[in-house]
Motif scaffolding. Structure first.
Motif, mmCIF file in Angstrom:
data_model
loop_
_atom_site.group_PDB
_atom_site.id
_atom_site.type_symbol
_atom_site.label_atom_id
_atom_site.label_comp_id
_atom_site.label_asym_id
_atom_site.label_seq_id
_atom_site.Cartn_x
_atom_site.Cartn_y
_atom_site.Cartn_z
ATOM 1 N N SER A 138 -47.317 8.053 22.866
ATOM 2 C CA SER A 138 -48.773 8.218 22.862
ATOM 3 C C SER A 138 -49.491 6.985 22.321
ATOM 4 C CB SER A 138 -49.174 9.454 22.060
ATOM 5 O OG SER A 138 -48.825 9.295 20.703
ATOM 6 N N GLN A 139 -48.765 6.103 21.639
ATOM 7 C CA GLN A 139 -49.390 4.865 21.147
ATOM 8 C C GLN A 139 -49.894 3.989 22.287
ATOM 9 O OE1 GLN A 139 -46.531 2.049 19.372
ATOM 10 N NE2 GLN A 139 -44.914 3.321 20.278
ATOM 11 N N PHE A 140 -49.412 4.219 23.500
ATOM 12 C CA PHE A 140 -49.834 3.422 24.650
ATOM 13 C C PHE A 140 -50.970 4.080 25.431
ATOM 14 C CE2 PHE A 140 -45.291 2.435 24.001
ATOM 15 C CZ PHE A 140 -45.438 1.104 23.634
ATOM 16 N N ALA A 141 -51.285 5.322 25.113
ATOM 17 C CA ALA A 141 -52.337 6.053 25.819
ATOM 18 C C ALA A 141 -53.706 5.658 25.270
ATOM 19 C CB ALA A 141 -52.125 7.555 25.666
ATOM 20 N N ASP A 142 -54.736 5.978 26.038
ATOM 21 C CA ASP A 142 -56.098 5.708 25.585
ATOM 22 C C ASP A 142 -56.970 6.929 25.845
ATOM 23 O OD1 ASP A 142 -56.403 5.659 28.322
ATOM 24 O OD2 ASP A 142 -57.338 3.709 28.398
ATOM 25 N N ALA A 143 -58.180 6.872 25.381
ATOM 26 C CA ALA A 143 -59.098 8.012 25.493
ATOM 27 C C ALA A 143 -59.457 8.322 26.948
ATOM 28 C CB ALA A 143 -60.360 7.744 24.691
ATOM 29 N N LYS A 144 -59.415 7.305 27.813
ATOM 30 C CA LYS A 144 -59.768 7.510 29.223
ATOM 31 C C LYS A 144 -58.664 8.228 29.990
ATOM 32 C CE LYS A 144 -60.305 3.298 30.352
ATOM 33 N NZ LYS A 144 -60.527 2.077 31.095
ATOM 34 N N ARG A 145 -57.490 8.278 29.410
ATOM 35 C CA ARG A 145 -56.309 8.875 30.053
ATOM 36 C C ARG A 145 -55.975 8.196 31.368
ATOM 37 N NH1 ARG A 145 -56.459 15.358 28.863
ATOM 38 N NH2 ARG A 145 -56.311 15.140 26.623
ATOM 39 N N SER A 146 -56.166 6.904 31.400
ATOM 40 C CA SER A 146 -55.863 6.123 32.593
ATOM 41 C C SER A 146 -54.373 5.777 32.600
ATOM 42 C CB SER A 146 -56.689 4.848 32.613
ATOM 43 O OG SER A 146 -56.231 3.986 33.622
ATOM 44 N N THR A 147 -53.661 6.308 33.572
ATOM 45 C CA THR A 147 -52.225 6.059 33.663
ATOM 46 C C THR A 147 -51.945 4.591 33.942
ATOM 47 O OG1 THR A 147 -51.884 8.317 34.449
ATOM 48 C CG2 THR A 147 -50.095 6.763 34.820
ATOM 49 N N ALA A 148 -52.734 3.966 34.786
ATOM 50 C CA ALA A 148 -52.520 2.556 35.115
ATOM 51 C C ALA A 148 -52.661 1.682 33.873
ATOM 52 C CB ALA A 148 -53.493 2.114 36.193
ATOM 53 N N ASP A 149 -53.709 1.921 33.075
ATOM 54 C CA ASP A 149 -53.897 1.144 31.844
ATOM 55 C C ASP A 149 -52.757 1.392 30.866
ATOM 56 O OD1 ASP A 149 -56.263 0.164 32.846
ATOM 57 O OD2 ASP A 149 -57.548 1.493 31.648
ATOM 58 N N MET A 150 -52.326 2.634 30.767
ATOM 59 C CA MET A 150 -51.244 2.982 29.864
ATOM 60 C C MET A 150 -49.960 2.250 30.275
ATOM 61 S SD MET A 150 -49.463 6.678 29.182
ATOM 62 C CE MET A 150 -48.741 6.742 30.813
ATOM 63 N N LEU A 151 -49.652 2.249 31.547
ATOM 64 C CA LEU A 151 -48.424 1.605 32.006
ATOM 65 C C LEU A 151 -48.492 0.091 31.844
ATOM 66 C CD1 LEU A 151 -47.581 3.792 35.120
ATOM 67 C CD2 LEU A 151 -46.630 3.916 32.799
ATOM 68 N N GLU A 152 -49.677 -0.492 31.950
ATOM 69 C CA GLU A 152 -49.832 -1.920 31.670
ATOM 70 C C GLU A 152 -49.497 -2.212 30.207
ATOM 71 O OE1 GLU A 152 -53.621 -3.572 32.799
ATOM 72 O OE2 GLU A 152 -53.470 -2.704 34.816
ATOM 73 N N ARG A 153 -49.959 -1.347 29.305
ATOM 74 C CA ARG A 153 -49.651 -1.524 27.882
ATOM 75 C C ARG A 153 -48.162 -1.331 27.608
ATOM 76 N NH1 ARG A 153 -54.702 0.603 27.592
ATOM 77 N NH2 ARG A 153 -54.064 2.767 27.380
ATOM 78 N N VAL A 154 -47.540 -0.384 28.303
ATOM 79 C CA VAL A 154 -46.095 -0.170 28.156
ATOM 80 C C VAL A 154 -45.347 -1.419 28.613
ATOM 81 C CG1 VAL A 154 -44.125 1.150 29.033
ATOM 82 C CG2 VAL A 154 -46.201 2.348 28.334
ATOM 83 N N ASP A 155 -45.731 -1.958 29.774
ATOM 84 C CA ASP A 155 -45.095 -3.181 30.277
ATOM 85 C C ASP A 155 -45.271 -4.341 29.311
ATOM 86 O OD1 ASP A 155 -44.094 -2.070 32.614
ATOM 87 O OD2 ASP A 155 -45.846 -2.641 33.813
ATOM 88 N N ALA A 156 -46.471 -4.519 28.812
ATOM 89 C CA ALA A 156 -46.750 -5.618 27.884
ATOM 90 C C ALA A 156 -45.922 -5.480 26.610
ATOM 91 C CB ALA A 156 -48.236 -5.658 27.545
ATOM 92 N N ALA A 157 -45.826 -4.272 26.089
ATOM 93 C CA ALA A 157 -45.035 -4.059 24.873
ATOM 94 C C ALA A 157 -43.563 -4.309 25.133
ATOM 95 C CB ALA A 157 -45.256 -2.636 24.348
ATOM 96 N N PHE A 158 -43.069 -3.914 26.284
ATOM 97 C CA PHE A 158 -41.667 -4.166 26.629
ATOM 98 C C PHE A 158 -41.408 -5.659 26.776
ATOM 99 C CE2 PHE A 158 -38.172 -4.428 29.819
ATOM 100 C CZ PHE A 158 -37.164 -3.921 29.007
ATOM 101 N N GLU A 159 -42.309 -6.372 27.428
ATOM 102 C CA GLU A 159 -42.156 -7.817 27.581
ATOM 103 C C GLU A 159 -42.137 -8.518 26.222
ATOM 104 O OE1 GLU A 159 -41.528 -9.537 30.342
ATOM 105 O OE2 GLU A 159 -41.653 -7.798 31.666
ATOM 106 N N VAL A 160 -43.010 -8.077 25.313
ATOM 107 C CA VAL A 160 -43.018 -8.652 23.965
ATOM 108 C C VAL A 160 -41.704 -8.346 23.265
ATOM 109 C CG1 VAL A 160 -44.100 -8.448 21.672
ATOM 110 C CG2 VAL A 160 -45.519 -8.676 23.706
ATOM 111 N N TRP A 161 -41.216 -7.131 23.417
ATOM 112 C CA TRP A 161 -39.975 -6.717 22.803
ATOM 113 C C TRP A 161 -38.797 -7.548 23.342
ATOM 114 C CZ3 TRP A 161 -35.478 -4.311 24.682
ATOM 115 C CH2 TRP A 161 -34.654 -3.746 23.714
ATOM 116 N N LEU A 162 -38.852 -7.914 24.626
ATOM 117 C CA LEU A 162 -37.790 -8.707 25.239
ATOM 118 C C LEU A 162 -37.766 -10.140 24.730
ATOM 119 C CD1 LEU A 162 -37.761 -7.753 29.030
ATOM 120 C CD2 LEU A 162 -35.989 -7.309 27.343
ATOM 121 N N SER A 163 -38.943 -10.708 24.458
ATOM 122 C CA SER A 163 -38.988 -12.107 24.039
ATOM 123 C C SER A 163 -38.498 -12.251 22.593
ATOM 124 C CB SER A 163 -40.358 -12.725 24.192
ATOM 125 O OG SER A 163 -41.382 -11.818 24.108
ATOM 126 N N PRO A 164 -37.744 -13.304 22.375
ATOM 127 C CA PRO A 164 -37.170 -13.513 21.023
ATOM 128 C C PRO A 164 -38.189 -13.855 19.975
ATOM 129 C CG PRO A 164 -36.469 -15.235 22.559
ATOM 130 C CD PRO A 164 -37.356 -14.303 23.304
#
Length: 77
Positions: free
Chosen positions: A51-77
């Motif tokens: 739920s940390q990636f969700a927002d008040a608008k409940r926009s799935t596209a925005d949420m998945l962008e945040r999930v992708d961004a967090a994963f990419e950050v997690w991947l980088s050393p």
């Protein structure tokens, strides 16, 4: 917490996990490790932490962008 809220939080987790597994299929082992890190394990296991990636608008596209961004950050050393 009401049943509707729990269902919504579980849905966020389900959608996020499925998105990561589909998008990063070539890095599936890393995706599974990331999922385990987000949800924790053992007594602290909580699939609603997505739920940390969700927002008040409940926009799935925005949420998945945040999930992708967090994963990419997690991947980088």
């Amino acid at each position: 917490m009401s049943i509707g809220t729990k269902n919504r939080l579980n849905q966020i987790g389900t959608v996020s996990r499925a998105h990561l597994r589909e998008r990063y299929i070539e890095q599936l082992a890393l995706v599974e490790e990331y999922i385990a890190e987000i949800e924790a394990s053992g007594k602290g296991h909580d699939p609603t932490r997505w739920s940390q990636f969700a927002d008040a608008k409940r926009s799935t596209a925005d949420m998945l962008e945040r999930v992708d961004a967090a994963f990419e950050v997690w991947l980088s050393p």
